[in-house]
Design a protein around this motif. Structure first.
Motif, mmCIF file in Angstrom:
data_model
loop_
_atom_site.group_PDB
_atom_site.id
_atom_site.type_symbol
_atom_site.label_atom_id
_atom_site.label_comp_id
_atom_site.label_asym_id
_atom_site.label_seq_id
_atom_site.Cartn_x
_atom_site.Cartn_y
_atom_site.Cartn_z
ATOM 1 N N ALA A 96 26.041 83.930 22.989
ATOM 2 C CA ALA A 96 25.526 83.433 24.330
ATOM 3 C C ALA A 96 24.209 83.076 24.262
ATOM 4 C CB ALA A 96 26.229 83.916 25.592
ATOM 5 N N GLU A 97 23.403 83.852 23.762
ATOM 6 C CA GLU A 97 22.026 84.022 23.700
ATOM 7 C C GLU A 97 21.225 82.646 23.391
ATOM 8 O OE1 GLU A 97 19.165 87.178 23.435
ATOM 9 O OE2 GLU A 97 21.224 88.496 22.719
ATOM 10 N N PRO A 98 21.676 81.962 22.263
ATOM 11 C CA PRO A 98 21.161 80.644 21.977
ATOM 12 C C PRO A 98 21.353 79.722 22.922
ATOM 13 C CG PRO A 98 22.260 81.896 19.910
ATOM 14 C CD PRO A 98 22.535 82.643 21.113
ATOM 15 N N GLU A 99 22.446 79.878 23.836
ATOM 16 C CA GLU A 99 22.689 78.585 24.674
ATOM 17 C C GLU A 99 21.583 78.667 25.718
ATOM 18 O OE1 GLU A 99 26.379 79.161 26.241
ATOM 19 O OE2 GLU A 99 27.433 78.867 24.422
ATOM 20 N N ARG A 100 20.999 80.003 26.156
ATOM 21 C CA ARG A 100 19.855 80.128 27.164
ATOM 22 C C ARG A 100 18.815 79.558 26.337
ATOM 23 N NH1 ARG A 100 17.842 82.406 31.515
ATOM 24 N NH2 ARG A 100 15.931 83.439 31.396
ATOM 25 N N LEU B 31 11.412 78.775 20.362
ATOM 26 C CA LEU B 31 13.037 78.760 20.749
ATOM 27 C C LEU B 31 13.598 77.832 19.912
ATOM 28 C CD1 LEU B 31 12.345 79.187 24.656
ATOM 29 C CD2 LEU B 31 13.570 80.830 23.208
ATOM 30 N N ASP B 32 13.051 76.544 19.842
ATOM 31 C CA ASP B 32 13.569 75.554 19.200
ATOM 32 C C ASP B 32 13.765 75.758 17.584
ATOM 33 O OD1 ASP B 32 14.721 72.896 19.443
ATOM 34 O OD2 ASP B 32 12.896 71.892 18.496
ATOM 35 N N ARG B 33 12.618 76.532 17.253
ATOM 36 C CA ARG B 33 12.762 76.794 15.428
ATOM 37 C C ARG B 33 13.901 78.053 15.493
ATOM 38 N NH1 ARG B 33 10.255 73.281 15.913
ATOM 39 N NH2 ARG B 33 12.059 72.394 15.387
ATOM 40 N N ALA B 34 13.718 78.820 16.484
ATOM 41 C CA ALA B 34 14.921 79.770 16.311
ATOM 42 C C ALA B 34 16.393 79.500 16.230
ATOM 43 C CB ALA B 34 14.716 80.866 17.455
ATOM 44 N N LEU B 35 16.211 78.260 17.198
ATOM 45 C CA LEU B 35 17.780 77.701 17.299
ATOM 46 C C LEU B 35 17.991 77.047 16.014
ATOM 47 C CD1 LEU B 35 17.535 76.177 20.747
ATOM 48 C CD2 LEU B 35 19.533 77.674 20.195
ATOM 49 N N GLU B 36 17.124 76.143 15.454
ATOM 50 C CA GLU B 36 17.314 75.592 14.280
ATOM 51 C C GLU B 36 17.646 76.665 12.758
ATOM 52 O OE1 GLU B 36 14.484 73.090 10.913
ATOM 53 O OE2 GLU B 36 13.927 73.137 12.997
ATOM 54 N N LEU B 37 16.958 77.682 13.039
ATOM 55 C CA LEU B 37 17.278 78.803 11.968
ATOM 56 C C LEU B 37 18.748 79.287 12.130
ATOM 57 C CD1 LEU B 37 16.081 80.352 9.397
ATOM 58 C CD2 LEU B 37 15.211 81.777 11.122
ATOM 59 N N ALA B 38 18.970 79.646 13.327
ATOM 60 C CA ALA B 38 20.387 80.145 13.663
ATOM 61 C C ALA B 38 21.487 79.146 13.126
ATOM 62 C CB ALA B 38 20.642 80.315 15.034
ATOM 63 N N ARG B 39 21.211 77.992 13.401
ATOM 64 C CA ARG B 39 22.256 76.982 12.987
ATOM 65 C C ARG B 39 22.185 76.929 11.425
ATOM 66 N NH1 ARG B 39 20.182 73.891 17.639
ATOM 67 N NH2 ARG B 39 18.739 72.608 16.188
ATOM 68 N N THR B 40 21.023 76.970 10.635
ATOM 69 C CA THR B 40 21.014 76.696 9.120
ATOM 70 C C THR B 40 21.379 78.082 8.286
ATOM 71 O OG1 THR B 40 18.719 76.733 9.349
ATOM 72 C CG2 THR B 40 19.705 74.557 9.617
#
Length: 565
Positions: free
Chosen positions: A550-554, A523-532
């Protein structure tokens, strides 16, 4: 035993199956077990040839139930080459075929050359007339041309003259019978056998798998290339075997050499029209054993130049053996194939040749030495992403749920029930709840891209897999209001023996530490990738997978509050 040589002195029937596995030769496309060419499959010997990604599905009736299994197919046996010495009393007829299991064997040595990928066998036979026959045999499965294999056999009569009769062939009457515990299951995957000859020296065999409809063809050329001129030759074609026979005179201490060269193709191979014609063309154009050996050795030298790890002493010797077998399953040829990493390589039929999570253990090495192979293995996972998404949807989950065991098309191949052969009871198999395989896929994507710098893969196929696996974990985690933590219930961790609680109504355990920690990492890596991700690619990716913003917030919330007992 040296740093590059694995050697066995003496013949031990009880150790033969293990030796056959350890003396397997392969090139990433195909592999052949180190079985004796003089023997057929029995309780001692098990010849097996496997092509990466060649699976077939059969249905068996076990204990009154229908059981379906897909497994890697044991293909026709190209090894058969048996020989006997003609009896000096012609009226008595020929002697029996010589094998390591006969009373005539008086010497045996087997040498595996790790540096050059060859297997050498030296046998000594003494018959009832006191005649001694020395046999030296070298084998290769070509690392340069993945469709070629060869066997060179040299005979030497110690102080006598006579005739050795040979039978060289291709045997299509094979089945998957290499694992005793699968004995009650159907194992005959090959049908529609055809055999033929192409000139006096070459025979061919073709067949197909029953359900996956993979067509397989082999062609074998057998020649006496040094020593006596054959005094009798012939061919024998049966429903499922193509045989070439010849008789060669032996003079005292004057070696005679026979070469067998084989080409094999399947209908899964690119850039061919017909597997039979491809095999015939391949064997016709193949040079003699000497040139084949030279180019094979060169290919291995280039491979080791990129692959070698220098570790001194016995640990280095053991490590080199492991690397040798990895390279025979996963070589640069693998980069051209749609295959995963079978749990037992291409060395036998254990685990049915299924793909579990074993790329997790070899990709850290391949990423640094053969990144193109790593990328190909991740492409195997991406091609099966739609199947993983369907599996998640069928389970009522979002995202992608990769199977614990997969084969040709990415469906879950793990059985739900197994018959206990001692008690006769059907028992649940809960190992399919090892959903941490999805985290392993995500981890492999991330590690490959970090090691290789392959941002193109990370921002496209890699991102798609990573986000869909993160979705699955976020949807699987359930908030426990009393603890204020998210929990993942009903899974099996890497410890497969803890697959449920005593007396529980449902299988699986709750909050497995490995599962939860790796899920949080995904989940953390997916968030990092979505941001970058560059904005155009992020927008295109979100639209393609239907990701709500909204999914990344969850994901953020779950990743920080996932329970680790």
């Amino acid at each position: 035993m040296s740093d590059w040589v694995w050697e066995y002195e003496g013949y031990e029937p009880g150790e033969e199956r293990l030796r056959e596995s350890l003396c397997t030769l392969g090139n990433g496309y195909a592999a052949t077990r180190g079985a004796a060419p003089e023997t057929a499959a029995d309780d001692t010997h098990y010849p097996g040839t496997y092509v990466a990604g060649c699976y077939n599905r059969l249905t068996s009736v076990v204990g009154g139930r229908q059981v379906e299994n897909e497994e890697m197919v044991n293909l026709p046996n190209w090894l058969p080459l048996r020989y006997r010495v003609r009896d000096p009393d012609r009226s008595a007829g020929p002697g029996g075929w010589l094998t390591p299991d006969g009373d005539e064997l008086t010497g045996y040595r087997q040498t595996l050359d790790l540096r050059h990928g060859t297997l050498m066998r030296r046998l000594r036979f003494t018959d009832r007339h006191g005649r001694v026959l020395h046999v030296e045999q070298r084998r290769l499965v070509h690392m340069g041309d993945p469709h070629l294999a060869a066997l060179r056999t040299t005979f030497r009569a110690e102080g006598w003259s006579g005739t050795v009769e040979l039978e060289s062939g291709l045997d299509g009457a094979v089945a998957n019978t290499g694992v005793a515990r699968y004995g009650a299951l159907a194992g005959r995957h090959l049908v529609d056998h055809r055999t033929g000859a192409a000139g006096p020296d070459t025979v061919w065999l073709s067949c197909r798998t029953t359900s996956s409809e993979v067509r397989v063809a082999m062609a074998a050329r057998t020649l006496a290339v040094r020593g006596g001129t054959p005094t009798g030759t012939g061919q024998r074609l049966t429903h499922s075997a193509a045989l070439r026979t010849l008789a060669v005179p032996l003079a005292p201490d004057a070696p005679v050499t026979v070469e067998k060269t084989v080409a094999f193709y399947t209908s899964r191979d690119p850039a061919i029209s017909d597997p039979v014609q491809a095999a015939l063309d391949g064997v016709a154009r193949a040079p003699g054993f000497g040139k084949l050996l030279a180019s094979h050795r060169t290919a291995w030298e280039h491979l080791w130049r990129d692959a070698a790890l220098e570790v001194s002493g016995e640990p280095g010797h053991i490590l080199r053996l492991h690397l040798f077998h990895i390279l025979q399953t996963l070589s640069p040829h693998t980069a051209e194939l749609d295959v995963g990493v079978p749990a037992r390589g291409l060395h036998g039929e254990a685990y049915r040749g299924h793909v579990f999570w074993d790329e997790l253990f070899v990709l850290p090495y391949l990423n640094l030495h053969f990144p193109e192979v790593s990328r190909a293995l991740l492409h195997y996972r991406h091609r099966r992403l739609p199947q993983a998404c369907r599996a998640a949807a069928d389970a009522g989950r979002a995202g992608a749920m990769y199977p614990w065991q997969s084969g040709s098309d990415g469906r879950e191949e793990t059985q739900t029930l197994h018959l206990n052969p001692r008690s006769g009871r059907w028992l649940s198999d809960n190992s399919r709840l090892q959903h941490h395989v999805g985290s392993a896929v995500a981890y492999n994507v991330w590690q490959y891209c970090e090691a290789s710098g392959d941002t193109e893969f990370l921002h496209t196929k890699g991102a798609e897999m990573l986000l869909q696996i993160a979705r699955f974990w976020a949807d699987t985690a359930v908030l426990d209001p009393e603890r204020g933590r998210y929990r993942i219930r009903g899974v099996v961790g890497p410890d497969e023996y803890h697959d449920g609680y005593p007396g529980a109504a449902r299988p699986g355990i709750d909050d497995n530490a490995y599962t939860n920690v790796t899920a949080a990492w995904v989940l953390d890596r997916a968030l990092e990738l979505a941001r970058t991700l560059p904005e155009p690619r992020r927008r295109a990716l979100f639209e393609r997978v239907g990701l709500d913003r909204a999914e990344p917030e969850r994901w953020e919330d779950v990743s920080r509050r996932l329970l680790v007992p």
